[in-house]
Design a protein around this motif. Structure first.
Motif, PDB file in Angstrom:
ATOM      1  N   ASP A  83     -10.038   3.383  -8.110  1.00 38.35           N
ATOM      2  CA  ASP A  83     -11.267   4.018  -7.624  1.00 38.35           C
ATOM      3  C   ASP A  83     -11.456   5.393  -8.263  1.00 38.35           C
ATOM      4  OD1 ASP A  83     -11.904   1.873  -6.016  1.00 38.35           O
ATOM      5  OD2 ASP A  83     -11.146   2.781  -4.155  1.00 38.35           O
ATOM      6  N   ILE A  84     -10.373   6.158  -8.342  1.00 42.41           N
ATOM      7  CA  ILE A  84     -10.446   7.484  -8.952  1.00 42.41           C
ATOM      8  C   ILE A  84     -10.744   7.362 -10.442  1.00 42.41           C
ATOM      9  CG2 ILE A  84      -9.100   9.553  -9.533  1.00 42.41           C
ATOM     10  CD1 ILE A  84      -7.581   9.108  -6.872  1.00 42.41           C
ATOM     11  N   MET A 125      -2.067  10.865  -6.055  1.00 44.01           N
ATOM     12  CA  MET A 125      -3.161  10.723  -7.014  1.00 44.01           C
ATOM     13  C   MET A 125      -3.455  12.062  -7.695  1.00 44.01           C
ATOM     14  SD  MET A 125      -3.803   7.496  -6.775  1.00 44.01           S
ATOM     15  CE  MET A 125      -2.188   7.035  -6.104  1.00 44.01           C
ATOM     16  N   TYR A 155       1.376   5.856  -2.903  1.00 47.39           N
ATOM     17  CA  TYR A 155      -0.039   5.851  -3.279  1.00 47.39           C
ATOM     18  C   TYR A 155      -0.855   6.837  -2.439  1.00 47.39           C
ATOM     19  CZ  TYR A 155       1.392   1.537  -5.569  1.00 47.39           C
ATOM     20  OH  TYR A 155       2.033   0.605  -6.360  1.00 47.39           O
ATOM     21  N   SER A 156      -0.234   7.912  -2.002  1.00 45.55           N
ATOM     22  CA  SER A 156      -0.943   8.896  -1.187  1.00 45.55           C
ATOM     23  C   SER A 156      -1.992   9.637  -2.012  1.00 45.55           C
ATOM     24  CB  SER A 156       0.048   9.909  -0.602  1.00 45.55           C
ATOM     25  OG  SER A 156       0.590  10.714  -1.641  1.00 45.55           O
ATOM     26  N   SER A 157      -2.918  10.296  -1.326  1.00 46.89           N
ATOM     27  CA  SER A 157      -3.920  11.093  -2.032  1.00 46.89           C
ATOM     28  C   SER A 157      -3.260  12.232  -2.800  1.00 46.89           C
ATOM     29  CB  SER A 157      -4.952  11.646  -1.044  1.00 46.89           C
ATOM     30  OG  SER A 157      -4.329  12.460  -0.056  1.00 46.89           O
ATOM     31  N   SER A 208      -2.844  -0.303  -7.994  1.00 48.63           N
ATOM     32  CA  SER A 208      -3.315   0.548  -6.914  1.00 48.63           C
ATOM     33  C   SER A 208      -4.840   0.631  -6.900  1.00 48.63           C
ATOM     34  CB  SER A 208      -2.734   1.956  -7.054  1.00 48.63           C
ATOM     35  OG  SER A 208      -3.399   2.866  -6.201  1.00 48.63           O
ATOM     36  N   VAL A 228      -4.688   6.736 -12.539  1.00 49.54           N
ATOM     37  CA  VAL A 228      -5.995   7.339 -12.287  1.00 49.54           C
ATOM     38  C   VAL A 228      -6.846   7.456 -13.551  1.00 49.54           C
ATOM     39  CG1 VAL A 228      -5.263   8.567 -10.210  1.00 49.54           C
ATOM     40  CG2 VAL A 228      -4.999   9.669 -12.453  1.00 49.54           C
ATOM     41  N   THR A 231      -8.204  -3.785 -10.604  1.00 50.59           N
ATOM     42  CA  THR A 231      -7.024  -3.660  -9.729  1.00 50.59           C
ATOM     43  C   THR A 231      -6.251  -4.965  -9.752  1.00 50.59           C
ATOM     44  OG1 THR A 231      -8.265  -2.171  -8.279  1.00 50.59           O
ATOM     45  CG2 THR A 231      -6.232  -3.126  -7.397  1.00 50.59           C
ATOM     46  N   GLU A 246      -6.525   2.472  -4.934  1.00 48.23           N
ATOM     47  CA  GLU A 246      -6.866   3.886  -4.786  1.00 48.23           C
ATOM     48  C   GLU A 246      -6.942   4.574  -6.143  1.00 48.23           C
ATOM     49  OE1 GLU A 246      -4.621   2.489  -1.132  1.00 48.23           O
ATOM     50  OE2 GLU A 246      -4.374   2.324  -3.309  1.00 48.23           O
TER      51      GLU A 246
END
Length: 296
Positions: free
Chosen positions: A95-96, A31, A26-28, A90, A67, A114, A92
């Motif tokens: 959010d995106i 994404m 789940y790293s940036s 996720s 995403v 989520t 993250e």
């Protein structure tokens, strides 16, 4: 008219249903890779949704939304008279997805939550349940699909798009390309996930008690120095690298991730090769007219 969606009813153990770590993480950077992937296969997914019958005014549940690419495509098709709820484990990614919905003006009818697919519950009925590259990561795809389909009205749509990874190829065959395909496939498979879910869609639908689906398959191909596929392959391996090292499949030194895209490009250009991704296989069906949707 502005429209807001009802919140899903969520079970207490929503995050504990599947203990396996997601192979891609789940790293940036992951994404960003998801957004790249979404742009590359946008037309394939949009074609599937249209063929499946997603149209204005429908209520759509997008599972494993990431995403938000598929949710936003569906949102454009259903328009402000309809609604889309995207669900992903996720936070993250969600959010995106929410930010992108605001940026595209869809936030009042395309919303996100989520939750884990094997634990969350809904008190709503939908006209369609859809998903892309999600069944391959579930511990029991037929059971989850059966449960999700229970939230679809009689005559409603069930549509999914999955990979057939064994059909990836390059002609002429490139040594580096073949090693990359092996690293990717071996990592995903040994992490406990299905590398050929695209081919398994008919039997998965059948095991979930659904009618036989209609199907379509499409894939990406590239050649020459301008193809985005070298970067796509490289970024996929970048996301998989921690899992590949943990499983003893490949090391960072072996893969050389920071120069991998450049080396893949050089190999393909020198061989005048055609690089082909695995096909994205789409399947869709309609709930039987006698089926009682959950909450009906």
């Amino acid at each position: 008219m502005e429209k807001r969606l009802n919140n899903p009813v969520v079970s207490a153990d929503a995050r504990a249903a599947d203990p396996r770590p997601y192979a891609l993480g789940y790293s940036s950077r992951e994404m960003q890779r998801l957004e790249l992937q979404g742009a590359l296969i946008r037309d394939f997914t949009q074609d599937l949704l249209r063929r499946a019958g997603i149209r204005p005014g429908m209520r759509v549940l997008d599972v494993g939304c990431g995403v938000g690419d598929v949710s936003l495509l569906a949102g454009k098709l259903v328009g402000p008279r309809g609604m889309v709820l995207g669900v992903d484990r996720s936070a993250e990614a969600v959010d995106i997805a929410e930010r992108r919905a605001v940026e595209t003006g869809q936030c009042y009818w395309t919303r996100f939550a989520t939750e884990d697919l094997d634990a969350f519950a809904l008190d709503e009925t939908f006209d369609a349940v859809i998903g892309r590259l999600v069944l391959m990561y579930l511990p029991d795809p037929p059971a989850t699909l059966r449960r999700l389909a229970g939230h679809v009205r009689p005559g409603g749509v069930v549509a999914f798009q999955e990979l057939a990874m064994p059909l990836t190829r390059c002609f002429p065959e490139g040594l580096l390309f073949s090693r990359c395909v092996g690293w990717i496939s071996d990592t995903i498979e040994r992490a406990g996930f299905e590398v050929d879910m695209g081919s398994r869609l008919p039997m998965t639908f059948a095991a979930a008690g659904l009618p036989a689906p209609q199907m379509i398959s499409a894939g990406l191909a590239g050649s020459g120095p301008a193809s985005p596929l070298y970067n796509y392959i490289s970024e996929t391996l970048r996301s998989l690298l921690p899992m590949a090292e943990r499983l003893g499949i490949a090391t960072a030194d072996e893969i050389g991730i920071d120069t991998l895209a450049e080396r893949l490009c050089r190999e393909a250009v020198e061989q005048r090769a055609c690089v082909m991704t695995p096909p994205f296989v789409g399947a869709w069906t309609n709930m039987p007219a006698w089926q009682e949707a959950a909450g009906a």
